[in-house]
Design an enzyme around this catalytic site. Structure first.
Site, PDB file in Angstrom:
ATOM      1  N   ARG A 123      14.659   1.187 -20.052  1.00  0.00           N
ATOM      2  CA  ARG A 123      13.626   2.224 -19.907  1.00  0.00           C
ATOM      3  C   ARG A 123      12.220   1.664 -19.868  1.00  0.00           C
ATOM      4  NH1 ARG A 123      17.229   4.681 -23.344  1.00  0.00           N
ATOM      5  NH2 ARG A 123      18.500   6.207 -22.269  1.00  0.00           N
ATOM      6  N   LYS A 145       2.297  -0.171  -8.218  1.00  0.00           N
ATOM      7  CA  LYS A 145       3.306   0.451  -7.345  1.00  0.00           C
ATOM      8  C   LYS A 145       4.458  -0.529  -7.205  1.00  0.00           C
ATOM      9  CE  LYS A 145       0.958   3.605  -4.195  1.00  0.00           C
ATOM     10  NZ  LYS A 145       0.674   3.879  -2.778  1.00  0.00           N
ATOM     11  N   GLU A 187      -4.667  -7.340   5.003  1.00  0.00           N
ATOM     12  CA  GLU A 187      -5.003  -6.493   3.854  1.00  0.00           C
ATOM     13  C   GLU A 187      -6.411  -6.807   3.342  1.00  0.00           C
ATOM     14  OE1 GLU A 187      -3.105  -4.011   2.968  1.00  0.00           O
ATOM     15  OE2 GLU A 187      -0.985  -4.527   3.181  1.00  0.00           O
ATOM     16  N   LYS A 228      -9.606  -3.043  -5.144  1.00  0.00           N
ATOM     17  CA  LYS A 228      -8.338  -2.385  -5.459  1.00  0.00           C
ATOM     18  C   LYS A 228      -8.352  -1.869  -6.896  1.00  0.00           C
ATOM     19  CE  LYS A 228      -3.587  -1.856  -5.008  1.00  0.00           C
ATOM     20  NZ  LYS A 228      -2.388  -2.171  -4.289  1.00  0.00           N
ATOM     21  N   GLU A 238      -2.267   8.091  -6.927  1.00  0.00           N
ATOM     22  CA  GLU A 238      -2.524   8.511  -5.554  1.00  0.00           C
ATOM     23  C   GLU A 238      -2.551  10.020  -5.373  1.00  0.00           C
ATOM     24  OE1 GLU A 238      -0.853   5.873  -2.606  1.00  0.00           O
ATOM     25  OE2 GLU A 238      -0.902   7.461  -1.110  1.00  0.00           O
ATOM     26  N   ARG A 242      -6.918   6.937  -3.865  1.00  0.00           N
ATOM     27  CA  ARG A 242      -6.070   5.757  -3.686  1.00  0.00           C
ATOM     28  C   ARG A 242      -5.494   5.717  -2.275  1.00  0.00           C
ATOM     29  NH1 ARG A 242      -1.882   2.698  -7.826  1.00  0.00           N
ATOM     30  NH2 ARG A 242      -1.232   1.153  -6.303  1.00  0.00           N
ATOM     31  N   ASN A 246      -4.499   3.079   2.174  1.00  0.00           N
ATOM     32  CA  ASN A 246      -3.507   3.169   3.253  1.00  0.00           C
ATOM     33  C   ASN A 246      -4.147   3.156   4.631  1.00  0.00           C
ATOM     34  OD1 ASN A 246      -1.371   3.334   1.437  1.00  0.00           O
ATOM     35  ND2 ASN A 246      -1.663   5.534   1.196  1.00  0.00           N
ATOM     36  N   HIS A 249      -2.087   2.287   7.624  1.00  0.00           N
ATOM     37  CA  HIS A 249      -0.680   2.225   7.211  1.00  0.00           C
ATOM     38  C   HIS A 249       0.226   3.262   7.862  1.00  0.00           C
ATOM     39  CE1 HIS A 249      -2.094  -0.721   4.402  1.00  0.00           C
ATOM     40  NE2 HIS A 249      -0.903  -0.869   3.859  1.00  0.00           N
ATOM     41  N   HIS A 253       3.505   1.730   9.309  1.00  0.00           N
ATOM     42  CA  HIS A 253       4.868   2.047   8.873  1.00  0.00           C
ATOM     43  C   HIS A 253       5.741   2.474  10.056  1.00  0.00           C
ATOM     44  CE1 HIS A 253       3.557   2.609   4.419  1.00  0.00           C
ATOM     45  NE2 HIS A 253       3.741   1.349   4.744  1.00  0.00           N
ATOM     46  N   HIS A 267       4.367  -7.056   7.673  1.00  0.00           N
ATOM     47  CA  HIS A 267       3.636  -5.888   7.160  1.00  0.00           C
ATOM     48  C   HIS A 267       2.119  -6.012   7.408  1.00  0.00           C
ATOM     49  CE1 HIS A 267       2.591  -2.507   4.608  1.00  0.00           C
ATOM     50  NE2 HIS A 267       1.752  -3.287   3.949  1.00  0.00           N
TER      51      HIS A 267
HETATM   52  N1  LIG Z   1       3.129  -2.585  -4.228  1.00  0.00           N
HETATM   53  C1  LIG Z   1       2.129  -2.494  -3.401  1.00  0.00           C
HETATM   54  O1  LIG Z   1       1.095  -1.884  -3.716  1.00  0.00           O
HETATM   55  C2  LIG Z   1       2.232  -3.145  -2.062  1.00  0.00           C
HETATM   56  C3  LIG Z   1       1.090  -3.303  -1.260  1.00  0.00           C
HETATM   57  C4  LIG Z   1       1.202  -3.974  -0.051  1.00  0.00           C
HETATM   58  C5  LIG Z   1       2.429  -4.482   0.336  1.00  0.00           C
HETATM   59  N2  LIG Z   1       3.517  -4.320  -0.449  1.00  0.00           N
HETATM   60  C6  LIG Z   1       4.823  -4.869  -0.073  1.00  0.00           C
HETATM   61  O2  LIG Z   1       4.714  -6.284  -0.047  1.00  0.00           O
HETATM   62  C7  LIG Z   1       5.748  -6.793   0.807  1.00  0.00           C
HETATM   63  C8  LIG Z   1       5.191  -7.914   1.655  1.00  0.00           C
HETATM   64  O3  LIG Z   1       4.724  -8.942   0.804  1.00  0.00           O
HETATM   65  P1  LIG Z   1       4.522 -10.432   1.346  1.00  0.00           P
HETATM   66  O4  LIG Z   1       3.793 -10.409   2.623  1.00  0.00           O
HETATM   67  O5  LIG Z   1       3.964 -11.213   0.206  1.00  0.00           O
HETATM   68  O6  LIG Z   1       6.010 -10.859   1.709  1.00  0.00           O
HETATM   69  P2  LIG Z   1       7.092 -11.826   1.027  1.00  0.00           P
HETATM   70  O7  LIG Z   1       7.177 -11.588  -0.413  1.00  0.00           O
HETATM   71  O8  LIG Z   1       8.317 -11.668   1.835  1.00  0.00           O
HETATM   72  O9  LIG Z   1       6.481 -13.272   1.294  1.00  0.00           O
HETATM   73  C9  LIG Z   1       6.345 -13.752   2.598  1.00  0.00           C
HETATM   74  C10 LIG Z   1       7.055 -15.098   2.786  1.00  0.00           C
HETATM   75  O10 LIG Z   1       6.275 -16.123   2.159  1.00  0.00           O
HETATM   76  C11 LIG Z   1       7.112 -16.920   1.320  1.00  0.00           C
HETATM   77  N3  LIG Z   1       6.216 -17.435   0.266  1.00  0.00           N
HETATM   78  C12 LIG Z   1       5.702 -16.748  -0.769  1.00  0.00           C
HETATM   79  N4  LIG Z   1       4.808 -17.511  -1.422  1.00  0.00           N
HETATM   80  C13 LIG Z   1       4.779 -18.700  -0.805  1.00  0.00           C
HETATM   81  C14 LIG Z   1       4.050 -19.896  -1.002  1.00  0.00           C
HETATM   82  N5  LIG Z   1       3.099 -19.991  -1.959  1.00  0.00           N
HETATM   83  N6  LIG Z   1       4.288 -20.940  -0.177  1.00  0.00           N
HETATM   84  C15 LIG Z   1       5.193 -20.835   0.826  1.00  0.00           C
HETATM   85  N7  LIG Z   1       5.902 -19.733   1.091  1.00  0.00           N
HETATM   86  C16 LIG Z   1       5.690 -18.674   0.277  1.00  0.00           C
HETATM   87  C17 LIG Z   1       8.196 -15.995   0.871  1.00  0.00           C
HETATM   88  O11 LIG Z   1       9.335 -16.704   0.477  1.00  0.00           O
HETATM   89  C18 LIG Z   1       8.438 -15.173   2.139  1.00  0.00           C
HETATM   90  O12 LIG Z   1       9.290 -15.874   2.997  1.00  0.00           O
HETATM   91  C19 LIG Z   1       6.265  -5.627   1.606  1.00  0.00           C
HETATM   92  O13 LIG Z   1       7.541  -5.274   1.130  1.00  0.00           O
HETATM   93  C20 LIG Z   1       5.274  -4.508   1.312  1.00  0.00           C
HETATM   94  O14 LIG Z   1       5.865  -3.238   1.340  1.00  0.00           O
HETATM   95  C21 LIG Z   1       3.440  -3.668  -1.637  1.00  0.00           C
END
Ligand SMILES: NC(=O)c1ccc[n+]([C@@H]2O[C@H](COP(=O)([O-])OP(=O)(O)OC[C@H]3O[C@@H](n4cnc5c(N)ncnc54)[C@H](O)[C@@H]3O)[C@@H](O)[C@H]2O)c1
Length: 370
Positions: A123, A145, A187, A228, A238, A242, A246, A249, A253, A267
């Site tokens: 929990r 999030k 971003e 942020k 949100e 907030r 987006n 976005h 999406h 993304h």
């Molecule tokens: N929670 C939120 O508020 C929020 C906001 C924006 C995006 N997101 C989510 O984030 C995700 C995308 O995140 P991302 O772009 O970090 O993708 P990811 O976590 O897939 O990382 C991208 C790639 O980089 C590699 N990697 C990570 N760190 C590394 C490093 N230091 N050196 C070499 N390789 C490395 C990973 O293994 C992966 O292959 C999506 O699922 C999206 O929906 C969430």
């Protein structure tokens, strides 16, 4: 270089985002004050594990903290039920208790999945984000999030669960592949576009150096996190402001869905294209000058980013189908499409009453350029 600290002001759930080079190597000392017993469970992905896990484990060991770790496959496909179940069960097998701390060590995929696991485990247990991509440092690790994707769409299952601490080691970004770095930049530029014209001006002059220049990189991460944190503190769940985060976005999406959440479109790449489209839409609705979308596009182009639908390889559905995908997006309120529009660079606002035919024509024109 010194460390910067941004506080996310959320009352009893307030926490710090610490930003600087070398934080992975100091993680033991940074996390130790949170621990009731000297033990942490780390969840990461295989790519990050290969490059950085030994350093993180050594940092904990140096403070007498025992660590156990699980490396999930890298990539967006991990952010679903099977790996989520595996992660939660592993944490239970490791006998993680209510008072323990889980460490999410990786990009946004790991941060979102592990944060959600921490939210539901017993929990709710505390967790620390150690983001290793630019996208995760400036966006996903801050704000609480968490969640996973399902067959019905992205991020449809999850929880608000704030981390107890975020450690953004800007040196860790040096091993990030250029394409992932640029996607994260989508971003970063979003923050300037939505609320800080001065930051966008600065990015126009300096963003090309971010991958090489640690001081500039730190400044860009700091400003993004400040923005942020400020928005999240105003509107954690949100209900209002907030949603500004987006920007781009709704388009993003739909495009991600149309490309099957695959390598065809990351993304952050979709966010950049979406921002360009949101500015174009705002201009067509007479909300901002013609110069604004041109300036946005010119900067994204200069950075070598994807800007147009033509930059996405392979087939895309038609305008009607893309519009349909947008309507399925969770940012639909009472059946109406919600867009973040702008009155200019740094001046975004939430609009719930955007005429669908203008959006459709915009998409038709964008598709015709392919
Ligand atoms: N929670 C939120 O508020 C929020 C906001 C924006 C995006 N997101 C989510 O984030 C995700 C995308 O995140 P991302 O772009 O970090 O993708 P990811 O976590 O897939 O990382 C991208 C790639 O980089 C590699 N990697 C990570 N760190 C590394 C490093 N230091 N050196 C070499 N390789 C490395 C990973 O293994 C992966 O292959 C999506 O699922 C999206 O929906 C969430």
């Amino acid at each position: 270089m010194t460390m910067d600290v941004v506080r996310v002001e959320l009352g009893a759930r307030a926490y710090e985002v610490r930003i600087g080079p070398g934080l992975i190597g100091r993680a033991g000392a940074e996390v130790a004050p949170l621990l009731r017993r000297k033990r942490v469970a780390i969840v990461t992905d295989e790519t990050v594990a290969a490059r950085h896990l030994a350093a993180l484990e050594a940092a904990f060991a140096a403070q007498g903290i025992t660590s156990v770790s699980l490396a999930l496959p890298a990539g967006e496909a991990t952010k679903g039920w099977p790996q989520f179940a595996r992660c939660v069960e592993w944490l239970l097998e490791q006998k993680v208790e209510r008072r323990d701390v889980v460490v999410a060590f990786g990009g946004g995929v790991i941060g979102d999945l592990v944060g959600f696991a921490a939210a539901v485990l017993r929990r709710g247990v505390r967790f620390v984000q150690i983001p290793t991509t630019l996208l995760a440092q400036v966006d996903s690790s801050v704000g609480g999030k968490t969640g996973i994707n399902t067959a019905q769409g992205k991020n449809l299952v999850g929880a608000f669960h704030q981390p107890s601490l975020v450690l953004a080691d800007i040196a860790a970004l040096e091993t990030l592949p250029p394409r992932d770095f640029l996607a994260g930049y989508g971003e970063v530029v979003k923050y300037g576009l939505l609320g800080d014209a001065g930051f966008f001006d600065w990015l126009e002059g300096h963003a090309a150096d971010l991958a090489q220049d640690a001081a500039k990189r730190q400044r860009a991460v700091l400003r993004s996190v400040q923005m942020k944190a400020e928005i999240v503190a105003r509107d954690e769940t949100e209900e209002g402001d907030r949603a500004l985060l987006n920007l781009g976005h709704t388009f993003c999406h739909a495009l991600e869905k149309a490309t099957g959440y695959s390598d065809r479109l990351l993304h952050g790449e979709g966010v950049a294209i979406g921002c360009a489209l949101a500015f174009e839409l705002s201009q067509r609705l007479g909300l901002c000058s013609q110069e604004a979308p041109s300036r946005v596009r010119a900067h994204l182009r200069a950075m070598g980013m994807k800007v147009d639908l033509a930059d996405i390889a392979g087939d895309l559905p038609g305008a009607e189908a893309l519009l349909g995908l947008m309507a399925q997006d969770k940012k639909v309120v009472d059946g109406r499409l919600r867009f973040i529009l702008t009155r200019g660079i740094g001046d975004a606002f939430v609009a719930d009453d955007v005429p669908g035919d203008v959006v459709k024509t915009l998409l038709q024109d964008a598709l015709a350029q392919r």
